[in-house]
Design an enzyme around this catalytic site. Sequence first.
Site, PDB file in Angstrom:
ATOM      1  N   TYR A 181      49.094  78.703  65.957  1.00  0.00           N
ATOM      2  CA  TYR A 181      49.824  79.512  64.566  1.00  0.00           C
ATOM      3  C   TYR A 181      49.130  78.956  63.189  1.00  0.00           C
ATOM      4  CZ  TYR A 181      52.880  82.142  61.712  1.00  0.00           C
ATOM      5  OH  TYR A 181      53.474  82.995  60.928  1.00  0.00           O
ATOM      6  N   TYR A 217      47.350  89.201  60.311  1.00  0.00           N
ATOM      7  CA  TYR A 217      48.538  88.361  60.319  1.00  0.00           C
ATOM      8  C   TYR A 217      49.745  89.235  60.634  1.00  0.00           C
ATOM      9  CZ  TYR A 217      52.568  86.124  58.608  1.00  0.00           C
ATOM     10  OH  TYR A 217      54.130  85.343  58.685  1.00  0.00           O
TER      11      TYR A 217
END
Lengths: 394, 144
Positions: A297, A347
């Site tokens: 992440y 994203y």
Amino acid sequence: MTERFGADAACVVGIGHSEYGGRGTLAAKGLSRLAVDAVRDACDDAGLDPADVDGFSGYCDDPTVPADLAVSLGTRELRYSGLVWGGRGSGLPGAMANAYMAVSSGMARYVVVVRSLVQQARLGQSLAAGVQPGDPLPLAASYTAPFGMVLPAAIYALKARRHMALYGTSTDHFAAVSIHARRNAATNPDARFRSEITLEEHHASRLIADPLRLLDCCMESDGAAAAVITTPERARDLRRPAVSIRAVSMTGEYKWATASFNTIDEDYASTGQRRAARDLWVRAAMGPDDVDVALIYDAFTPSVIMSLEDWGFCPIGEGGPFVAEGRIDRDGTIPVNPHGGHLAEVYLQGITHLLEGVRQLRGTACNQIAGAETALYASGVGASPGGGFVLTRM
Amino acid sequence: MNNPEGLNRPEAMPAPVVAPINEVMFAAAAEGRLSVQRCVRCGAHRYPPAEGCYRCGGLDWAWSDLPGTGTVYSYTWIPDRGRDGRLYNVAVVDVDGTEGDPVRVLANVVDAWCQGEIVVGQRVEMIPVPFGDRLALPGFRRLQ
């Protein structure tokens, strides 16, 4: 944790996504349509009739309601729905765990993990997680928001500064993460940011939350992505070779709930996922040396450096030099986010990393790591519990 | 919130939600005292306010005044949209005189205006940042 984990009890049989766009650009389509596009794409990929989806697993307080999706998909039997509270990409392992438990227990047959995002709200202007200017302030934000502690970037900035003071990590190291992401995205046709950047461009980008600059941050995006989860037995009747979910952990950070500034000393300059890593490696009966590609992440660059330490790819404190030496490159010790990640592809809060993991293990990725058989997804800071999962080629 | 003159604080941030679990702390801050919860059973201090004790699970607690001094554990500088990009800081301060896990208070070092004026390890002391009716947020200023 010594309890026996029932590994490889579920697998990913289909992946899909909607179109991707910049913040707010897909608002006219709306969350539900984007989610339906992604789920149908994932079902197509699997060779599954979307009407046979009987479960939905979401995270990050996703407002896309399964009952509505079910109508649009023609779902005849809605047998399971589950939502993980809070977080951003940190909620994805929880959504995977829910899907895993639902199909392996017989609660449902085909569960879709889905995330749909239209960023009409500005995360960069929020007062706290999910709180926009003008909204009432939650009591728990009373110890952060009045002091101007409101940006997601600031959470990482405080951890990054502490990491710098303890270990000598530098803004050059953060830049290396961003440069790496752009280089990978340059050959990804789905990526939003395909131009490479230099160290000088990184250092000249505007300050967001010292030590972090604009080019340390992902860009807010619109879109949806989905994956179909079922059992290995059912997977045999579907179109694609399945990718096994070896194990999942969603173990939280001790005292995260009292806000990130009061976790214990050993967790502060980290993503808070060391307990999740410990549990995952035990459950998967493997360790970081067994991983061929890591999907980390990366909403902000320090997340990658700290994750490499937290999940055991390098010793604590050595994440910065590890990245700067090229160890996360596609031909490095542990290739990280070959698709460009959130920093450069899009994203969507973790789920596009799941898609990349599946593509890598199928051997169909745009930046394919030769012979990849095992992939890790590692959560970033926040959303206790966060966690991770291991995917393997069956 | 309106900001007192001469303090480096971000503009237009919301006032805290004043509730039974935090009101005494804000009232103490207005008198220059840093007060946090302390478990009646085991003596552990904690912040921010929580219903139960992380160490012993005790539900009874009382307010406990601390010396008000501490050490900067980490910090960030953020451009303030409300002041044409002028920088404010947010610091995490490890406060002195606590029992149990270290207690860290997040606040502004209100006498620091430029990058470089705070470092990790900087000693600070609490000062009030008034809001509302006889209440204050904790702020910090630098010690030599």
